[in-house]
Design an enzyme around this catalytic site. Structure first.
Site, PDB file in Angstrom:
ATOM      1  N   CYS A  92       0.774  -1.242   0.000  1.00  0.00           N
ATOM      2  CA  CYS A  92       0.000   0.000   0.000  1.00  0.00           C
ATOM      3  C   CYS A  92       0.807   1.295   0.000  1.00  0.00           C
ATOM      4  CB  CYS A  92      -0.937   0.004   1.212  1.00  0.00           C
ATOM      5  SG  CYS A  92      -2.042  -1.412   1.299  1.00  0.00           S
ATOM      6  N   HIS A 151      -2.304   6.808   4.416  1.00  0.00           N
ATOM      7  CA  HIS A 151      -1.190   5.872   4.604  1.00  0.00           C
ATOM      8  C   HIS A 151       0.140   6.406   4.070  1.00  0.00           C
ATOM      9  CE1 HIS A 151       0.155   1.358   4.767  1.00  0.00           C
ATOM     10  NE2 HIS A 151       0.609   2.084   5.784  1.00  0.00           N
TER      11      HIS A 151
END
Length: 489
Positions: A92, A151
């Protein structure tokens, strides 16, 4: 303008008499309704819809007959489907760092994937010296928004509002529950393979939620990772996919009068597996409860994409909106039941299943419709394409390239002669249709060589038969590797 009130009364009366006719003459060349239309502009709106952990083989347009995805499939129908669309990392955070900068994230040390407490360590995030393409769009007049997952740093210096986004609604770490707090026990509700008769999952705020987590450890989705609007915590009451869709649709509707950039960063279909009952009922024929929950989550995501597309149409913006849909990495099959067919491997691998993703684009005013593009492209190209169509200046520092000339037949060459990936000892290079890789956490593992033109599933290692070609690719890999820096964290 009208004369001053102290001028000759007869002249004033005469001018007042002809003033309405003069106005009518001035605007007589306009078509009916033209005064109500927003001013014409050349800059398109730009929307990126990013799914989380969606496998290559999961969409209808990618060949999956099990889970209908009509809204996402419509992007392929109205635009271009890339059969060789890659991301720059197999998980990610580094993948997102590459996407937002248009540069290999290993050039600036964002090589690994921070999870849990690592998110809030000082210095962990998209390096502050790096400029995201969103900041550059903002500088040329775009309104900018991120809804969903970030993130790229969980501390104040890395907050999205400090990295080019005017508006942020979402969460900062790697994952989040899909249902509101309290969360205790929600991931352990359904560890069995099937539901006993009459059991309906976990009732949550009036909704029935089926929930399970197939990993070995409970995910670190806790109170240190709240939903935020800007910098303020929000007690979100909707299922999270629906909340992200709601915020995206609202931004489209209130931003229609100026060019805008919108990143819709869904956390679906990332773990934990949590599906709403109204979607679960569609997939009662799927016997495996984990797969059924996954199908419900993907159907929910697809419906959200449909609402965003409808909002663009409703505002008269779809024709002049450049819209990308892709996943941040390949699907984690063991954790989510993901399919990366026909590719090998999945999330965290440098096999094709970890790096090649569903990748679609539409821009009805400029790009072909219903086309397939087989030349390799990479998520780094989104930044270069966006900056190019927005008129934001020179793109020389980027590893990505603008895709519009290749999709409109202005350029018949390859967007990329070579593509590179590195995460620790896992490393790979693709040169034309050949790929050399080492998919190991140690540097002692043997190298593998594949001809992707005939073997996209990487089933036949040709390293012995093609020793000279392997040596040539290794030379390219080593050259690119020397351009990168050591991991920053």
């Amino acid at each position: 303008m009208l004369p001053h009130r102290n001028c000759c009364p007869r002249l004033l009366a005469a001018l007042k008499a002809v003033w309405p006719a003069a106005l009518l003459l001035c605007f007589s060349h306009l078509t009916p309704g033209a005064l109500a239309q927003p001013p014409a502009r050349n800059q398109p709106n730009i929307v990126v819809i990013l799914a989380d952990d969606l496998g290559y083989g999961e969409l209808g347009c990618q060949g999956n007959p099990e889970i209908p995805t009509p809204s996402i499939d419509s992007i392929a129908r109205r635009g271009v489907r890339f059969t060789n669309g890659y991301v720059s990392a197999p998980n990610c955070s580094p993948s997102r760092a590459g996407l937002l900068t248009g540069r290999y994230q290993t050039r600036f040390g964002h090589e690994f994937n921070p999870i849990g407490a690592r998110n809030v360590e000082p210095g962990v995030g998209l390096p502050l010296r790096e400029t995201s393409f969103v900041e550059r769009l903002h500088d040329v007049g775009y309104a900018t928004a991120l809804v969903g997952k970030w993130h790229l740093g969980g501390t104040a210096p890395f907050h999205p509002n400090r990295r080019g986004f005017d508006y942020f609604y979402g969460f900062l770490h790697e994952g989040h529950f899909f249902v509101p707090a309290p969360w205790e026990g929600v991931t352990t509700m359904l560890r069995r393979k099937s539901l006993p008769g009459g059991e309906r999952g976990r009732a949550h705020l009036g909704s029935v939620i089926y929930s399970t987590h197939m990993g070995h450890d409970e995910p670190p989705y806790d109170a240190d990772n709240p939903m935020l609007r800007g910098g303020q915590p929000v007690a979100e009451q909707e299922y999270l996919t629906d909340a992200i869709t709601r915020e995206a649709v609202d931004f489209v509707r209130r931003s229609a009068e100026q060019p805008f950039f919108l990143l819709v960063s869904y956390n679906a279909v990332h773990s934990p597996l949590q599906g709403a009952d109204r979607y679960m009922q569609r997939f009662e024929s799927i016997p495996d409860i984990h797969r059924r929950i996954f199908a419900a989550m993907l159907a929910n995501l697809d419906e959200g994409v449909g609402k965003i597309l409808a909002a663009l149409r409703g505002q008269g913006l779809e024709e002049n909106t450049l819209l990308f849909f892709l996943s941040d990495n390949g699907g984690p099959t063991r954790e989510l039941t993901s399919s990366n067919k026909p590719l090998r491997g999945g999330k965290s691998d440098v096999y094709e299943g970890g790096l090649r993703v569903p990748f679609l684009v539409q821009w009805p005013a400029r790009l072909p419709q219903g086309a397939e593009e087989h030349r390799p492209v990479i998520s780094l190209d989104i930044a270069a394409t966006a900056l190019n169509v927005a008129g934001a200046g020179e793109q020389a520092a980027l590893d990505g390239v603008s895709l519009t000339p290749y999709l409109t037949d202005e350029n018949s060459g390859r967007p990329h002669e070579e593509l590179f990936w590195r995460q620790g000892q896992r490393i790979a290079v693709r040169v034309h249709d050949w790929k050399l890789l080492r998919n190991s956490r140690t540097d002692s593992e043997a190298w593998e060589l594949y001809d992707l033109s005939s073997d996209p599933g990487e089933t036949k290692n040709l390293i012995a038969e093609q020793a000279q070609r392997a040596a040539s690719l290794k030379s390219v890999l080593e050259r690119l590797d020397r351009e990168m820096v050591r991991p920053a964290f």
